[in-house]
Design a protein around this motif. Structure first.
Motif, mmCIF file in Angstrom:
data_model
loop_
_atom_site.group_PDB
_atom_site.id
_atom_site.type_symbol
_atom_site.label_atom_id
_atom_site.label_comp_id
_atom_site.label_asym_id
_atom_site.label_seq_id
_atom_site.Cartn_x
_atom_site.Cartn_y
_atom_site.Cartn_z
ATOM 1 N N LYS A 276 36.424 -37.508 -42.614
ATOM 2 C CA LYS A 276 35.556 -37.766 -41.471
ATOM 3 C C LYS A 276 34.524 -38.834 -41.844
ATOM 4 O O LYS A 276 34.245 -39.074 -43.034
ATOM 5 C CB LYS A 276 34.853 -36.491 -41.008
ATOM 6 N N ALA A 277 33.971 -39.475 -40.818
ATOM 7 C CA ALA A 277 32.973 -40.522 -41.044
ATOM 8 C C ALA A 277 31.762 -39.936 -41.765
ATOM 9 O O ALA A 277 31.343 -38.810 -41.499
ATOM 10 C CB ALA A 277 32.554 -41.139 -39.715
ATOM 11 N N VAL B 263 41.556 -45.639 -42.351
ATOM 12 C CA VAL B 263 40.247 -45.162 -42.774
ATOM 13 C C VAL B 263 39.466 -46.377 -43.268
ATOM 14 O O VAL B 263 39.873 -47.052 -44.209
ATOM 15 C CB VAL B 263 40.364 -44.112 -43.895
ATOM 16 N N ARG C 213 34.432 -45.226 -40.195
ATOM 17 C CA ARG C 213 35.189 -44.816 -39.010
ATOM 18 C C ARG C 213 36.647 -44.585 -39.387
ATOM 19 O O ARG C 213 37.114 -45.068 -40.425
ATOM 20 C CB ARG C 213 35.101 -45.860 -37.891
ATOM 21 N N ILE C 214 37.339 -43.841 -38.522
ATOM 22 C CA ILE C 214 38.770 -43.582 -38.682
ATOM 23 C C ILE C 214 39.441 -43.888 -37.351
ATOM 24 O O ILE C 214 39.064 -43.329 -36.318
ATOM 25 C CB ILE C 214 39.042 -42.125 -39.097
ATOM 26 N N LYS D 46 44.379 -37.441 -42.631
ATOM 27 C CA LYS D 46 43.287 -37.795 -41.725
ATOM 28 C C LYS D 46 42.472 -36.572 -41.331
ATOM 29 O O LYS D 46 41.242 -36.647 -41.169
ATOM 30 C CB LYS D 46 43.876 -38.475 -40.489
ATOM 31 N N GLU D 47 43.118 -35.411 -41.194
ATOM 32 C CA GLU D 47 42.412 -34.195 -40.808
ATOM 33 C C GLU D 47 41.420 -33.738 -41.871
ATOM 34 O O GLU D 47 40.507 -32.969 -41.579
ATOM 35 C CB GLU D 47 43.419 -33.073 -40.532
ATOM 36 N N ARG D 48 41.568 -34.210 -43.081
ATOM 37 C CA ARG D 48 40.677 -33.804 -44.170
ATOM 38 C C ARG D 48 39.510 -34.768 -44.350
ATOM 39 O O ARG D 48 38.633 -34.550 -45.185
ATOM 40 C CB ARG D 48 41.474 -33.719 -45.476
#
Length: 432
Positions: A307-308, A338, A328-329, A303-305
């Motif tokens: 983005k919207a 995701v 969105r996440i 998830k850290e890698r």
């Protein structure tokens, strides 16, 4: 006694056989006899040799790949506030079918012969609105009317005559007559009309009396007649103002039961909970977004890698790759969802993807064309922490310091540093 020739031949044959047998045994025994040094040399493992692979020139692309479930975005339950109805809340028509689309400004249902118009908005329809109403719900209505192309005048928190006219146009576009004001308000307008007529008649009479007084013999005192005219003019002004106020209040209202706000429109009807002839009680239907989305589960590190706004693709199963975007996440802890939205889908693709599970690819980074690459197993670290590879040249291993770039699919981009050389086809050591 002397042996016969035949006996002598048997003896010679026997001696020859014994000699031959002895020679064979000796050779066999000799082949098994060796020195300890020779035996150790023969049974020792072979010398270790390096396992090498060539340096390759290729493009690398880092990506997240996973399986995602399709759905229609943002399911909501739709309720109609029927407390303002004077008759039972009987469904009389416009019952939608599952799979149909709810459009902004269109009737999504008919109750007691009147439309229930769907409008985009976050505040629920909790009261009837009419000229003179004030509040955030009025602001939401005017904002929505303006977006739909029905000019409500100044967009603020006040329900004005312009707002009434815009509501009339909304109903006209939906194919219905605009709501009628309360009967008492209509009667108030009629009474105000009569008062204005009476005031006009009184003014005319006062002006006639004043004119007659002025036409009399001598200099007649017309103070009384002039006062009557002044009073009649003032009464007429008050009557006209009262009529304007009555007409304003009798402008087109918006009944609480004839509008439903939904966070966003259009939306797809997922389930219908009413039928024609039935009575409304609570939720009338559930609807999701008209646009299909794909949700992929990822862990916190992945998830850290992401983005919207990042691009993505998914395979619909027949080899067709659909371009999409992360919208969105959501989630927390070690599990996140995701959500990606396709840029466009045909009706056939939309139908095929309903409740499907698809392969999703989200590219992270890629090299600018082909670059020198080696397997990750070829990389090692020096005492100073720098990276290097072992290159086999002319039977000798040479340490080549490298700068490591993008890693993907078990390979890493490498560039020789300093005076070192590294080229496509060089053999790098990956094991022994």
């Amino acid at each position: 006694m002397t042996a016969s020739p035949k006996s002598r031949r048997r003896v010679l044959v026997g001696v020859s056989a014994v000699a031959t047998l002895s020679l064979g045994v000796g050779v066999a025994a000799g082949s098994r006899l060796m020195s300890p040094e020779d035996a150790a040399a023969k049974t020792a493992p072979p010398k270790a040799s390096q396992i090498t692979v060539p340096v390759e020139l290729k493009a690398l692309s880092s990506k997240v790949v996973g399986r995602g479930d399709t759905s229609f975005d943002g399911a909501v339950n739709i309720r109609v506030e029927t407390s303002g109805l004077q008759t039972p809340a009987v469904v009389t028509g416009k019952v939608p079918k599952v799979g149909s689309t709810l459009q902004a400004g269109k009737a999504l249902l008919e109750i007691a012969g009147r439309p229930v118009i769907g409008l985009p908005g976050v505040l629920p329809m909790y009261r009837a609105l009419a000229p003179g109403s004030k509040g955030p719900d009025v602001l939401q209505l005017e904002q929505t009317l303006e977006k739909l192309g029905f000019d409500p005048g100044k967009v603020d928190t006040k329900y004005t005559t312009d707002t009434s006219h815009a509501v009339e146009k909304l109903y006209e576009a939906a194919g219905y007559d605009a709501p009628e004001p309360d009967e008492q308000l209509k009667q108030a307008v009629d009474a105000a009309d009569k008062n204005v007529d009476a005031a006009k008649n009184a003014l005319r009479q006062a002006k006639v009396a004043l004119k007659q007084a002025k036409a009399g013999p001598g200099k007649a005192d017309t103070t009384v007649q002039q006062g009557a005219v002044d009073d009649a003019e003032e009464n007429l002004a008050d009557a006209v103002e009262a009529k304007n106020e009555a007409e304003f209040k009798a402008g087109t209202p918006l009944p609480v039961s004839e509008v439903v706000y939904v966070k966003s429109l259009p939306r797809r009807v997922d389930e219908v909970k009413v039928e024609r002839g039935g009575t409304v009680n609570g939720v009338v239907m559930s609807a999701s977004g008209a646009s299909l989305v794909v949700s992929v589960k990822v862990d916190a590190a992945t998830k850290e890698r992401l983005k919207a706004g990042m691009p993505a693709t998914f395979d619909i199963g027949d080899g067709t790759i659909i371009k999409a975007t992360i919208v969105r996440i959501t989630g927390s802890g070690d599990e996140y969802s995701v959500v990606i939205s396709p840029k466009s889908l045909t009706a056939a693709q939309l139908n095929r993807l309903r409740d499907a599970n698809v392969k999703v690819t989200i590219p992270l980074k890629s090299t600018n064309g082909k670059v020198l690459t080696v397997p990750l197993a070829a990389l090692s670290a020096g005492s100073d922490g720098s990276s290097r590879v072992e290159v086999l040249r002319d039977g000798k291993v040479e340490l080549v310091p490298v700068k490591v770039g993008l890693s993907a699919d078990g390979f890493a981009q490498v560039t020789a540093t300093g005076d070192a050389k590294l080229s496509e086809g060089d053999q790098v050591v990956v094991g022994k």
